[in-house]
Write an enzyme that holds these catalytic residues in place. Sequence first.
Site, PDB file in Angstrom:
ATOM      1  N   ASP A  28      62.291  34.273   7.432  1.00 17.22           N
ATOM      2  CA  ASP A  28      62.953  35.166   8.393  1.00 17.22           C
ATOM      3  C   ASP A  28      64.273  35.663   7.799  1.00 17.22           C
ATOM      4  O   ASP A  28      65.301  35.738   8.474  1.00 17.22           O
ATOM      5  CB  ASP A  28      63.184  34.470   9.729  1.00 17.22           C
TER       6      ASP A  28
ATOM      7  N   GLY B 250      71.091  35.820  12.629  1.00 15.85           N
ATOM      8  CA  GLY B 250      70.343  35.936  11.386  1.00 15.85           C
ATOM      9  C   GLY B 250      70.907  35.143  10.236  1.00 15.85           C
ATOM     10  O   GLY B 250      72.108  34.887  10.155  1.00 15.85           O
TER      11      GLY B 250
END
Length: 416
Positions: A305, A324
């Site tokens: 990811d 993130g």
Amino acid sequence: MKLLLKSITILDDTSKHHKKKLDIFIDHGVIKKIDKNLKEKADKEVNIENLHVSRGWFDSSVSFGEPGFEDRETIANGLDTAGKSGFSAVGLNPYTNPVLDHSGSIAAVKAKANGHPVQLYPIGALTNKSEGIDLAELLDMKGAGAISFGDYKTPLRNPNLLKIALQYAQNFDALIQSYPQENRIAGNGMVNEHENSTSLGLKGIPNLAEELQITRDLYLLEYTGGKLHIPTISTEKSVKLIKEAKKKGLDVSCSVAIHNLVLNDDELKEFDGNSKVMPPLRTKKDAKALIKGLKDGTIDMVTTDHNPIDVEHKKVEFDNALYGSIGLESAFGALCTQFEINEAVKILCSGKKRFQLEDYKIMEGEVADLSLFIPGEKYRFTEKDILSSSKNSIFLHKELKGKALGVITKNGIILK
């Protein structure tokens, strides 16, 4: 180019050479010979102590920023980073500006990666501008090279839109993705709703937000048929829901982010913006269930990811930091802290079949698609290990185990 790999341990349970230490001769992207003590003349010889090789690893969810966020990462450096991290292929999210929602944008990012040793496979946005209102040009994007369709980290509020997408996509055998979060339950939450969020005074996202969305989407899939992929699940009950759906015969797959396997919400105690990810880090119990789900095949694949975020949007108050973490560079070392080497490699090689990508064996006559690595060595992951333009790693200063060195594909070789 002709390459000769000397005394390399092969880990490929689909090959007769599995677990053997041999030489491999590659001529212009094709494996020509695998044997002991090869003497073929080569343009480059690779002879590294304890070097291992497997089939090429695939990451189904990476973001590079370009176009629009080149300050975070470019396609060129992103692919170099992926290659040096052992990944021979990546699925590129439409987390760009503008988003990848039409055939021209898909063709443009593919052109940027043309000829690179790492294969770039774009994921098209499911809806125009990822706004969740109208379906994007799915058929045209597939023709341009998109391997799947989903709005990155953006849940579909309208269930009828997902229903229509699943029905429509069956006409051209497309894989639809649906991000698992019900935002009306998640509210303004930023981290896992549990003891740590309460004690730290941070707004929490309950497991229910993920599980409710997954339940809805599985009901829709049962009604429509088609193929559904649920990216980055994070809770124990999510694993159970998907396991039950597979037992019913539904064509569903899912992934888990490596950091959700290895870390938990104890990381929040430092208020480090690098630990702010979506879905959030959950509890140790959830992480344990995710690992079990990966081992028994309920979870189909892992992903880094990988999501580069510039320092201006990460080194700020926790509330204001963007979600993130980068993850390519730390992926192999992090995964090997939880799985033994053969298991870890098998996990990293999974996922290609679901996205209808070629998966070449390590056999004579096969196209070269190889990941190179050295297992076993423990080390502390620091900023010098980061190859990305952005430095927002959730694994900074963590102890990892094993190092990826590069890839060899039909388009060439990348080594650290």
